[in-house]
Enzyme design. Structure first.
Site, PDB file in Angstrom:
ATOM      1  N   THR A  91       1.865   6.968   0.278  1.00 37.99           N
ATOM      2  CA  THR A  91       0.909   5.913  -0.060  1.00 37.99           C
ATOM      3  C   THR A  91       0.798   5.773  -1.571  1.00 37.99           C
ATOM      4  OG1 THR A  91      -1.395   5.177   0.260  1.00 37.99           O
ATOM      5  CG2 THR A  91      -1.051   7.510  -0.109  1.00 37.99           C
ATOM      6  N   SER A  93       0.814  -1.217   0.000  1.00 44.16           N
ATOM      7  CA  SER A  93       0.000   0.000   0.000  1.00 44.16           C
ATOM      8  C   SER A  93       0.847   1.265   0.000  1.00 44.16           C
ATOM      9  CB  SER A  93      -0.929   0.010   1.221  1.00 44.16           C
ATOM     10  OG  SER A  93      -0.177   0.057   2.420  1.00 44.16           O
ATOM     11  N   THR A 107      -1.508   3.377   4.138  1.00 42.08           N
ATOM     12  CA  THR A 107      -0.629   4.544   4.230  1.00 42.08           C
ATOM     13  C   THR A 107       0.399   4.332   5.325  1.00 42.08           C
ATOM     14  OG1 THR A 107      -2.561   5.956   3.797  1.00 42.08           O
ATOM     15  CG2 THR A 107      -0.588   7.055   4.582  1.00 42.08           C
ATOM     16  N   ARG A 122      -7.703  10.239  -8.812  1.00 38.37           N
ATOM     17  CA  ARG A 122      -8.180  10.346  -7.431  1.00 38.37           C
ATOM     18  C   ARG A 122      -7.033  10.685  -6.490  1.00 38.37           C
ATOM     19  NH1 ARG A 122      -6.872   7.511  -2.359  1.00 38.37           N
ATOM     20  NH2 ARG A 122      -8.717   7.589  -1.045  1.00 38.37           N
ATOM     21  N   VAL A 123      -7.293  11.612  -5.581  1.00 35.69           N
ATOM     22  CA  VAL A 123      -6.343  11.966  -4.529  1.00 35.69           C
ATOM     23  C   VAL A 123      -7.044  11.791  -3.196  1.00 35.69           C
ATOM     24  CG1 VAL A 123      -4.930  13.789  -3.518  1.00 35.69           C
ATOM     25  CG2 VAL A 123      -5.136  13.615  -6.006  1.00 35.69           C
ATOM     26  N   GLY A 124      -6.417  11.083  -2.277  1.00 35.56           N
ATOM     27  CA  GLY A 124      -7.003  10.870  -0.965  1.00 35.56           C
ATOM     28  C   GLY A 124      -6.499  11.860   0.063  1.00 35.56           C
ATOM     29  N   THR A 148      -4.696   7.289   8.879  1.00 35.88           N
ATOM     30  CA  THR A 148      -4.645   6.202   7.911  1.00 35.88           C
ATOM     31  C   THR A 148      -6.033   5.600   7.801  1.00 35.88           C
ATOM     32  OG1 THR A 148      -3.563   4.106   7.335  1.00 35.88           O
ATOM     33  CG2 THR A 148      -3.981   4.476   9.662  1.00 35.88           C
ATOM     34  N   GLY A 149      -6.367   5.104   6.621  1.00 31.09           N
ATOM     35  CA  GLY A 149      -7.678   4.486   6.449  1.00 31.09           C
ATOM     36  C   GLY A 149      -8.358   4.966   5.193  1.00 31.09           C
ATOM     37  N   ASP A 150      -9.674   5.074   5.240  1.00 29.44           N
ATOM     38  CA  ASP A 150     -10.472   5.466   4.082  1.00 29.44           C
ATOM     39  C   ASP A 150     -10.353   6.972   3.877  1.00 29.44           C
ATOM     40  OD1 ASP A 150     -12.377   6.103   2.187  1.00 29.44           O
ATOM     41  OD2 ASP A 150     -13.810   4.600   2.895  1.00 29.44           O
ATOM     42  N   GLY A 151      -9.382   7.365   3.056  1.00 33.00           N
ATOM     43  CA  GLY A 151      -9.081   8.777   2.888  1.00 33.00           C
ATOM     44  C   GLY A 151     -10.201   9.587   2.286  1.00 33.00           C
TER      45      GLY A 151
END
Length: 322
Positions: free
Chosen positions: A200, A49, A182, A210-212, A233-236
């Protein structure tokens, strides 16, 4: 107990923690430690990741996001949708050092990287090609489309927009918590100077472009030498809407304990997206630290690394999710 310096990073990415700690021990700066620590994960391809060869997007390409922040000057360097350059956080550092900008994106970020001396390299590997091929063979599931035809939950595109838009409750995170997403790192030196950073390759099977949260200051990480630092960290796509790292640092500025600051940030997001996948680490300028995560099926504990004079070596720690 608290002591300085301290290095804290998301997930059990031990070599990243060890690398950052060695940089501090050898006299390197806090920014050096963040850059080298996160850069180690790029080399190691941490959990697939971070770095090259992981998380191919819908077209099969791996792209990188990274940021680094100086808590003394509040300067930020960041890159997003970086292509064909492996050392994303190294490029982000150059954005601070050689430009008056904060964030560079896409093909232009890659051109900047080359001007700064970074080589063009292929970020595709047999592993990423395999992930992409498997996804296509599974009717492009899961993906990040909605309100389109054909039905994105059962088939691949190309998609067109549906005339009628339906609004649904936030779905639970599609990303597997095994695909950790991340590395986020906070480094606080002996004098209380704070630096933070992230790196990440983003959400697997994301839409190109797409950018988180990772390269966004205040979302992916935040550093302020008058208060502390945090990294998420996680679902950006969900977490970035709440600027969790900035919020955590502001809680610590008000005197909130780092663990409680992290928990308050998670609770705030829970009100709107109770099933989101995410976690955050926090550390204040005394060297006190903490972490918190959102409890969902299959993700009940969050592992992170800590290095400090109170520990004989960089140590994996665990917190129960709330």
């Amino acid at each position: 107990a608290a002591a300085l310096p301290v290095v804290i990073n998301t997930w059990a990415f031990r070599t990243a923690a060890e690398t950052a700690w060695r940089v501090l021990e050898s006299g390197g700066s806090e920014l050096d430690a963040v850059e080298r620590g996160c850069g180690q994960c790029e080399i190691d391809q941490c959990d697939g990741s971070v770095g090259y060869g992981g998380s191919p997007d819908e077209s099969g390409e791996t792209t990188l996001d990274a940021m680094i922040m100086d808590g003394n000057t509040m300067e930020v360097g960041a890159v997003a949708d970086l292509r064909r350059v492996k050392n994303a956080i190294g490029v982000a550092r150059k954005v601070i050092e050689y430009t008056k900008h904060t964030l560079l994106v896409g093909e232009s970020a890659s051109l900047f990287a080359v001007r700064m001396g970074f080589p063009y390299e292929d970020l595709t590997t047999q592993k990423s090609l395999s992930l992409y091929s498997e996804w296509l063979n599974q009717s492009c599931q899961p993906n990040y489309w909605k309100n389109v035809v054909p039905d994105s939950s059962t088939s691949c595109g190309p998609y067109k927009r549906r005339e009628e838009v339906t609004y649904k409750e936030q779905a639970s995170s599609q990303r597997s918590f095994h695909n950790h997403d991340t590395i986020g790192m906070v480094v606080i030196g002996v004098s209380g100077t704070v630096a933070s950073g992230t790196s990440t390759n983003g959400a697997i099977h994301k839409l190109p472009g797409r950018v988180g949260d990772s390269p966004i200051a205040g979302a992916g990480s935040y550093a302020d030498s008058t208060a502390g630092g945090a990294a998420a960290t996680g679902d950006g796509d969900i977490m970035m809407r709440f600027l969790p790292s900035y919020q955590a640092v502001e809680y610590m500025r008000m005197g909130t304990d780092p663990t409680v600051a992290c928990q308050k940030v998670i609770s705030r997001i829970q009100k709107y997206a109770p099933k989101f996948f995410g976690a955050i680490i926090c550390a204040n300028t005394t060297g006190s630290y903490g972490a918190a995560c959102n409890k969902i099926p299959g993700f009940t504990q969050f592992h992170f690394m800590v290095s400090s004079p109170l520990l004989s070596r960089p140590t994996e720690q665990v917190v129960d999710c709330i």
